[in-house]
Scaffold this motif. Structure first.
Motif, PDB file in Angstrom:
ATOM      1  N   ASP A 119       0.830  -1.180   0.000  1.00  0.00           N
ATOM      2  CA  ASP A 119       0.000   0.000   0.000  1.00  0.00           C
ATOM      3  C   ASP A 119       0.888   1.262   0.000  1.00  0.00           C
ATOM      4  O   ASP A 119       1.688   1.460   0.897  1.00  0.00           O
ATOM      5  N   VAL A 120       0.691   2.104  -1.019  1.00  0.00           N
ATOM      6  CA  VAL A 120       1.569   3.254  -1.194  1.00  0.00           C
ATOM      7  C   VAL A 120       1.090   4.483  -0.431  1.00  0.00           C
ATOM      8  O   VAL A 120       1.871   5.131   0.266  1.00  0.00           O
ATOM      9  N   PHE A 121      -0.179   4.823  -0.548  1.00  0.00           N
ATOM     10  CA  PHE A 121      -0.675   6.060   0.060  1.00  0.00           C
ATOM     11  C   PHE A 121      -1.705   5.852   1.168  1.00  0.00           C
ATOM     12  O   PHE A 121      -2.250   6.811   1.694  1.00  0.00           O
ATOM     13  N   GLY A 122      -1.978   4.594   1.525  1.00  0.00           N
ATOM     14  CA  GLY A 122      -3.011   4.334   2.517  1.00  0.00           C
ATOM     15  C   GLY A 122      -4.342   4.098   1.831  1.00  0.00           C
ATOM     16  O   GLY A 122      -4.697   4.828   0.911  1.00  0.00           O
ATOM     17  N   THR A 123      -5.071   3.082   2.262  1.00  0.00           N
ATOM     18  CA  THR A 123      -6.314   2.727   1.594  1.00  0.00           C
ATOM     19  C   THR A 123      -7.420   2.440   2.603  1.00  0.00           C
ATOM     20  O   THR A 123      -7.163   1.941   3.692  1.00  0.00           O
ATOM     21  N   LEU A 124      -8.641   2.772   2.216  1.00  0.00           N
ATOM     22  CA  LEU A 124      -9.808   2.495   3.046  1.00  0.00           C
ATOM     23  C   LEU A 124     -10.588   1.290   2.537  1.00  0.00           C
ATOM     24  O   LEU A 124     -11.550   0.856   3.158  1.00  0.00           O
ATOM     25  N   THR A 125     -10.173   0.741   1.379  1.00  0.00           N
ATOM     26  CA  THR A 125     -10.929  -0.343   0.772  1.00  0.00           C
ATOM     27  C   THR A 125     -10.354  -1.714   1.069  1.00  0.00           C
ATOM     28  O   THR A 125     -10.926  -2.723   0.695  1.00  0.00           O
ATOM     29  N   LYS A 126      -9.216  -1.769   1.738  1.00  0.00           N
ATOM     30  CA  LYS A 126      -8.622  -3.065   2.070  1.00  0.00           C
ATOM     31  C   LYS A 126      -7.950  -2.972   3.425  1.00  0.00           C
ATOM     32  O   LYS A 126      -7.160  -2.065   3.682  1.00  0.00           O
ATOM     33  N   SER A 127      -8.237  -3.905   4.305  1.00  0.00           N
ATOM     34  CA  SER A 127      -7.664  -3.893   5.648  1.00  0.00           C
ATOM     35  C   SER A 127      -6.401  -4.735   5.704  1.00  0.00           C
ATOM     36  O   SER A 127      -6.175  -5.614   4.870  1.00  0.00           O
ATOM     37  N   GLY A 128      -5.572  -4.459   6.711  1.00  0.00           N
ATOM     38  CA  GLY A 128      -4.385  -5.265   6.948  1.00  0.00           C
ATOM     39  C   GLY A 128      -3.274  -5.071   5.948  1.00  0.00           C
ATOM     40  O   GLY A 128      -2.417  -5.946   5.777  1.00  0.00           O
ATOM     41  N   THR A 129      -3.258  -3.948   5.249  1.00  0.00           N
ATOM     42  CA  THR A 129      -2.200  -3.717   4.271  1.00  0.00           C
ATOM     43  C   THR A 129      -0.929  -3.198   4.937  1.00  0.00           C
ATOM     44  O   THR A 129      -0.967  -2.657   6.038  1.00  0.00           O
ATOM     45  N   LYS A 130       0.194  -3.349   4.257  1.00  0.00           N
ATOM     46  CA  LYS A 130       1.486  -2.859   4.741  1.00  0.00           C
ATOM     47  C   LYS A 130       1.898  -1.652   3.904  1.00  0.00           C
ATOM     48  O   LYS A 130       1.981  -1.736   2.685  1.00  0.00           O
ATOM     49  N   HIS A 131       2.108  -0.535   4.566  1.00  0.00           N
ATOM     50  CA  HIS A 131       2.508   0.672   3.856  1.00  0.00           C
ATOM     51  C   HIS A 131       3.945   0.547   3.357  1.00  0.00           C
ATOM     52  O   HIS A 131       4.820   0.045   4.059  1.00  0.00           O
ATOM     53  N   ILE A 132       4.163   0.996   2.118  1.00  0.00           N
ATOM     54  CA  ILE A 132       5.531   1.095   1.614  1.00  0.00           C
ATOM     55  C   ILE A 132       5.776   2.522   1.140  1.00  0.00           C
ATOM     56  O   ILE A 132       4.845   3.217   0.724  1.00  0.00           O
ATOM     57  N   THR A 133       7.011   2.947   1.223  1.00  0.00           N
ATOM     58  CA  THR A 133       7.362   4.298   0.805  1.00  0.00           C
ATOM     59  C   THR A 133       7.593   4.342  -0.700  1.00  0.00           C
ATOM     60  O   THR A 133       7.741   3.301  -1.362  1.00  0.00           O
ATOM     61  N   LEU A 134       7.652   5.541  -1.237  1.00  0.00           N
ATOM     62  CA  LEU A 134       7.934   5.696  -2.661  1.00  0.00           C
ATOM     63  C   LEU A 134       9.341   5.210  -2.997  1.00  0.00           C
ATOM     64  O   LEU A 134       9.576   4.686  -4.088  1.00  0.00           O
ATOM     65  N   ASP A 135      10.257   5.352  -2.060  1.00  0.00           N
ATOM     66  CA  ASP A 135      11.615   4.833  -2.274  1.00  0.00           C
ATOM     67  C   ASP A 135      11.603   3.306  -2.348  1.00  0.00           C
ATOM     68  O   ASP A 135      12.299   2.704  -3.179  1.00  0.00           O
ATOM     69  N   GLU A 136      10.808   2.681  -1.491  1.00  0.00           N
ATOM     70  CA  GLU A 136      10.689   1.213  -1.528  1.00  0.00           C
ATOM     71  C   GLU A 136      10.023   0.762  -2.829  1.00  0.00           C
ATOM     72  O   GLU A 136      10.397  -0.261  -3.417  1.00  0.00           O
ATOM     73  N   LEU A 137       9.049   1.524  -3.273  1.00  0.00           N
ATOM     74  CA  LEU A 137       8.392   1.228  -4.541  1.00  0.00           C
ATOM     75  C   LEU A 137       9.407   1.280  -5.686  1.00  0.00           C
ATOM     76  O   LEU A 137       9.420   0.401  -6.556  1.00  0.00           O
ATOM     77  N   LYS A 138      10.254   2.279  -5.663  1.00  0.00           N
ATOM     78  CA  LYS A 138      11.278   2.408  -6.702  1.00  0.00           C
ATOM     79  C   LYS A 138      12.266   1.247  -6.654  1.00  0.00           C
ATOM     80  O   LYS A 138      12.689   0.729  -7.699  1.00  0.00           O
ATOM     81  N   GLU A 139      12.632   0.820  -5.458  1.00  0.00           N
ATOM     82  CA  GLU A 139      13.555  -0.317  -5.316  1.00  0.00           C
ATOM     83  C   GLU A 139      12.952  -1.585  -5.912  1.00  0.00           C
ATOM     84  O   GLU A 139      13.638  -2.358  -6.585  1.00  0.00           O
ATOM     85  N   ILE A 140      11.661  -1.791  -5.670  1.00  0.00           N
ATOM     86  CA  ILE A 140      10.978  -2.958  -6.233  1.00  0.00           C
ATOM     87  C   ILE A 140      10.941  -2.859  -7.751  1.00  0.00           C
ATOM     88  O   ILE A 140      11.221  -3.835  -8.463  1.00  0.00           O
ATOM     89  N   ARG A 141      10.618  -1.680  -8.261  1.00  0.00           N
ATOM     90  CA  ARG A 141      10.564  -1.478  -9.712  1.00  0.00           C
ATOM     91  C   ARG A 141      11.913  -1.819 -10.355  1.00  0.00           C
ATOM     92  O   ARG A 141      11.978  -2.436 -11.430  1.00  0.00           O
ATOM     93  N   GLN A 142      13.002  -1.426  -9.708  1.00  0.00           N
ATOM     94  CA  GLN A 142      14.336  -1.654 -10.257  1.00  0.00           C
ATOM     95  C   GLN A 142      14.800  -3.097 -10.115  1.00  0.00           C
ATOM     96  O   GLN A 142      15.709  -3.536 -10.830  1.00  0.00           O
ATOM     97  N   ALA A 143      14.143  -3.845  -9.227  1.00  0.00           N
ATOM     98  CA  ALA A 143      14.576  -5.220  -8.952  1.00  0.00           C
ATOM     99  C   ALA A 143      13.949  -6.255  -9.878  1.00  0.00           C
ATOM    100  O   ALA A 143      14.396  -7.403  -9.917  1.00  0.00           O
ATOM    101  N   VAL A 144      12.909  -5.866 -10.610  1.00  0.00           N
ATOM    102  CA  VAL A 144      12.203  -6.838 -11.449  1.00  0.00           C
ATOM    103  C   VAL A 144      12.129  -6.374 -12.893  1.00  0.00           C
ATOM    104  O   VAL A 144      12.282  -5.182 -13.196  1.00  0.00           O
ATOM    105  N   GLN A 145      11.886  -7.329 -13.769  1.00  0.00           N
ATOM    106  CA  GLN A 145      11.806  -7.029 -15.204  1.00  0.00           C
ATOM    107  C   GLN A 145      10.402  -7.268 -15.756  1.00  0.00           C
ATOM    108  O   GLN A 145      10.224  -7.577 -16.934  1.00  0.00           O
ATOM    109  N   ILE A 146       9.407  -7.152 -14.897  1.00  0.00           N
ATOM    110  CA  ILE A 146       8.016  -7.255 -15.318  1.00  0.00           C
ATOM    111  C   ILE A 146       7.296  -5.977 -14.879  1.00  0.00           C
ATOM    112  O   ILE A 146       7.788  -5.250 -14.016  1.00  0.00           O
ATOM    113  N   PRO A 147       6.152  -5.664 -15.486  1.00  0.00           N
ATOM    114  CA  PRO A 147       5.440  -4.435 -15.128  1.00  0.00           C
ATOM    115  C   PRO A 147       5.083  -4.365 -13.645  1.00  0.00           C
ATOM    116  O   PRO A 147       4.786  -5.378 -13.014  1.00  0.00           O
TER     117      PRO A 147
END
Length: 209
Positions: free
Chosen positions: A132-160
């Motif tokens: 969860d990037v910005f916080g959500t009201l439609t799903k419970s029990g999510t784990k927040h990630i930062t934009l930096d963490e999102l970028k790290e994930i994007r750079q670690a994989v070769q799929i969309p």
């Protein structure tokens, strides 16, 4: 052959918050606004009802030649001939789903760490839903990630990679520096009075960022 998917604006349905009477109307209005892939996400829905809803939604997505993915339910995806599924960490393993669906269906996976993202990719996922990037009201029990963490994930994989969690017109542009392929939205589209205009605004803000 797997369909080519534009992940720019990825719609997740939610009958609890939609502003139309029928889910297929909500989906059609969102597609008219530019949503390029639809995930039927209806929690706590009996199988027969889920199947009937999926058939109705598929009529719309087929008419607009938009890919339809089913959340969690491989059986429903097979039953209605959907383009694929999206699997969470507690759903069927990707390899098992692939055996059931075959090589030509899309399988998406939820991931919120680099480790989970890489594992999903190596297991055969076609794309990742990351949040969860910005916080959500439609799903419970999510784990927040930062934009930096999102970028790290994007750079670690070769799929969309599709960012999810509280994405709206005011913050969608913040995702662009992370290099994601698109954003998944729920309330920012189906919960709006003018669904089509809401989708158009989101795409515009993302592309112009």
């Amino acid at each position: 052959m797997k369909p080519e998917i534009d992940y720019t604006l990825y719609l997740c349905t939610d009958r609890r918050i939609m502003t139309t009477d029928k889910i297929e109307d909500s989906v059609e209005l969102a597609i008219r606004g530019g949503c390029s892939v639809v995930q039927l996400r209806e929690k706590k829905c009996p199988s027969k009802e889920f199947y009937e809803i999926a058939m109705s939604v598929k009529e719309v997505t087929d008419a607009y030649e938009i890919p339809l993915l089913i959340n969690d339910r491989v059986d429903i995806a097979l039953a209605v001939g959907a383009d694929g599924v999206h699997l969470g960490q507690k759903d069927l393993p990707i390899q098992v789903a692939r055996e059931l669906l075959g090589p030509d269906r899309i399988i998406g996976a939820t991931a919120n760490t680099v480790e989970l993202a890489v594992k999903a990719m190596k297991s055969g996922a076609d794309y990742l839903g990351v949040g969860d990037v910005f916080g959500t009201l439609t799903k419970s029990g999510t784990k927040h990630i930062t934009l930096d963490e999102l970028k790290e994930i994007r750079q670690a994989v070769q799929i969309p990679v599709v960012a999810i969690g509280g994405v709206n017109a005011d913050n969608i542009a913040l995702l662009k520096p992370a290099g994601v392929d698109g954003a998944a939205v729920i309330s920012a589209v189906v919960g709006q009075k003018d669904i089509t205009a809401a989708a158009e605004k989101l795409i515009s803000n993302f592309r112009e960022a």
